[in-house]
Structure formats: structure tokens, C-alpha cells
Design a protein around this motif. Sequence first.
Motif, short mmCIF file in Angstrom:
data_model
loop_
_atom_site.label_atom_id
_atom_site.label_comp_id
_atom_site.label_asym_id
_atom_site.label_seq_id
_atom_site.Cartn_x
_atom_site.Cartn_y
_atom_site.Cartn_z
N LEU A 72 0.86 -1.18 0.00
CA LEU A 72 0.00 0.00 0.00
C LEU A 72 0.90 1.23 0.00
N LEU A 73 0.74 2.07 -0.99
CA LEU A 73 1.50 3.32 -1.07
C LEU A 73 0.53 4.47 -0.91
N ASP A 112 -12.44 0.45 -0.68
CA ASP A 112 -11.89 -0.81 -1.18
C ASP A 112 -10.51 -1.08 -0.63
N LEU A 113 -9.69 -0.05 -0.42
CA LEU A 113 -8.35 -0.23 0.15
C LEU A 113 -8.41 -0.39 1.67
N ALA A 114 -9.34 0.30 2.31
CA ALA A 114 -9.45 0.22 3.77
C ALA A 114 -9.87 -1.17 4.23
N ALA A 115 -10.46 -1.95 3.34
CA ALA A 115 -10.92 -3.29 3.69
C ALA A 115 -9.87 -4.36 3.42
N LYS A 116 -8.71 -3.98 2.87
CA LYS A 116 -7.69 -4.96 2.51
C LYS A 116 -6.54 -4.96 3.51
N ARG A 117 -5.79 -6.04 3.48
CA ARG A 117 -4.59 -6.20 4.30
C ARG A 117 -3.39 -6.26 3.35
N PHE A 118 -2.30 -5.59 3.71
CA PHE A 118 -1.11 -5.51 2.87
C PHE A 118 0.11 -6.00 3.66
N ASP A 119 1.11 -6.48 2.93
CA ASP A 119 2.35 -6.92 3.56
C ASP A 119 3.14 -5.72 4.08
N LEU A 120 3.05 -4.60 3.38
CA LEU A 120 3.82 -3.40 3.74
C LEU A 120 3.03 -2.18 3.32
N ALA A 121 3.04 -1.16 4.17
CA ALA A 121 2.44 0.13 3.83
C ALA A 121 3.53 1.19 3.85
N LEU A 122 3.59 1.99 2.81
CA LEU A 122 4.56 3.09 2.72
C LEU A 122 3.82 4.40 2.64
N LEU A 158 -5.06 -1.81 11.12
CA LEU A 158 -5.98 -2.60 10.30
C LEU A 158 -5.43 -3.09 8.97
N ASN A 159 -4.50 -2.37 8.38
CA ASN A 159 -4.13 -2.67 7.00
C ASN A 159 -2.76 -3.30 6.80
N ALA A 160 -1.83 -3.13 7.73
CA ALA A 160 -0.48 -3.65 7.49
C ALA A 160 0.24 -3.91 8.81
N SER A 161 0.99 -5.01 8.83
CA SER A 161 1.81 -5.33 9.99
C SER A 161 3.15 -4.61 9.95
N ARG A 162 3.49 -4.12 8.77
CA ARG A 162 4.74 -3.36 8.59
C ARG A 162 4.42 -2.04 7.93
N VAL A 163 4.95 -0.96 8.50
CA VAL A 163 4.68 0.38 7.99
C VAL A 163 5.99 1.15 7.96
N ALA A 164 6.17 1.94 6.91
CA ALA A 164 7.32 2.84 6.82
C ALA A 164 6.80 4.22 6.40
N VAL A 165 7.30 5.24 7.08
CA VAL A 165 6.89 6.61 6.81
C VAL A 165 8.13 7.46 6.56
N LEU A 166 8.16 8.12 5.42
CA LEU A 166 9.23 9.06 5.11
C LEU A 166 8.59 10.44 5.13
N GLU A 222 1.82 -6.58 -6.05
CA GLU A 222 0.59 -5.82 -6.25
C GLU A 222 0.70 -4.51 -5.48
N ILE A 223 0.55 -3.41 -6.17
CA ILE A 223 0.66 -2.09 -5.53
C ILE A 223 -0.68 -1.40 -5.59
N ALA A 224 -1.15 -0.99 -4.42
CA ALA A 224 -2.35 -0.17 -4.32
C ALA A 224 -1.90 1.22 -3.89
N GLN A 225 -2.33 2.21 -4.63
CA GLN A 225 -1.88 3.57 -4.32
C GLN A 225 -3.07 4.43 -3.95
N ALA A 226 -2.87 5.26 -2.94
CA ALA A 226 -3.92 6.17 -2.49
C ALA A 226 -3.33 7.57 -2.31
N LYS A 227 -4.17 8.55 -2.45
CA LYS A 227 -3.75 9.93 -2.21
C LYS A 227 -3.76 10.17 -0.71
#
Length: 164
Positions: A27-28, A59-69, A92-100, A47-52
Motif C-alpha cells: 500500500l502506497l 476498497d483499500l481500507a478493507a484490505k490487508r497488505f504486507d507493507l504500507a509506505l 488494520l491494514n499492514a503489519s509493517r509500515v514505513a513513513v518518510l 501488487e501495488i495499491a496507491q492512495a492519495k
Amino acid sequence: MIHGFSQRTPQQALAALLERYTPKSLLLVGTRFPALEAFVQAHPQVEIAQAKPGPLPADLAAKRFDLALLVDCLEHLPKRDGLQLLGGIRNLNASRVAVLADLAACGWHDTEFFALALQASEKFQRDEQVLSLFTYDLREYKQVPDWLNAKFWANPQNFGKYWW
């Protein structure tokens, strides 16, 4: 807490993070960046899901991702909305998150990331701009304490024998 600035660039740090976790779904939130494009070329199955920046679409809020950036995201949101977005993604969406993030531009302090259980990974400086990379990994969040084993139970001889 990190002291000093990283010798790497933010792109190198993000590329290393992507290679370390090698997510199948990502999730980006924010803008695409060159390290992500290179990762996608090397791993076309991702698979990359991108949001503003802002609340995630349903649809993205209901999914689980391996990584969120979150890259170039918090700088475009009020702090309250950013806290809700980051906390929601982490929970809710990712067990791993990175924020720049550019803390000066978004008006955040590192303690607000710490309050969300993120760790300060690296700091980068280019001219007057300072970017900070914060990460969260649920598997590394809390180490198992040494006292949490059969030796310290009230009746260690019964450990694993009975279910109360």
C-alpha cells in the motif's frame, strides 16, 4: 533514537526496506518514487495499491497488505487526519509500515511517531531539508521477556500438562 544523519539517500533506504521485506502486496499512500519503480521492475508480481493522502478509499481500507509506505503524505494533511490515517493503517491494514516525512513541513514531532509505536530508523539531510524515516514491524514491536517461560510459573512441573 537516532543521532546524526544517514550516509544513505532516502531512495537507498527505501530500496533496502523493500528488498528486506519483499512484499507481495504493498500500500502506497502518497507519491511513487524511483526506488519503488526499480523494485517493481525486479519483482513484477508485486501488487501495488496507491492512495492519495487522506482517508483510504473503502476498497483499500478493507484490505490487508504486507507493507504500507507513506511517502510525501503527512505534509499534505492536518495532523489529526494524519494520526488517524497512520494509526488506522498500522492497526488494520499492514503489519509493517514505513513513513518518510519532513517533520518541519508536516508539523509533527518524532514523539508523535513514537506514540504510534513507530521507531526512528534514519534521518537524511539535503541542504536545509531534513527527512526522517520511521518504521513499524509488528513482529519486532515487543521482544518476549525472559521471565515468560515455564521456569517462572508458580507450578513449573505442571507447565504444558493441564489446561485450566
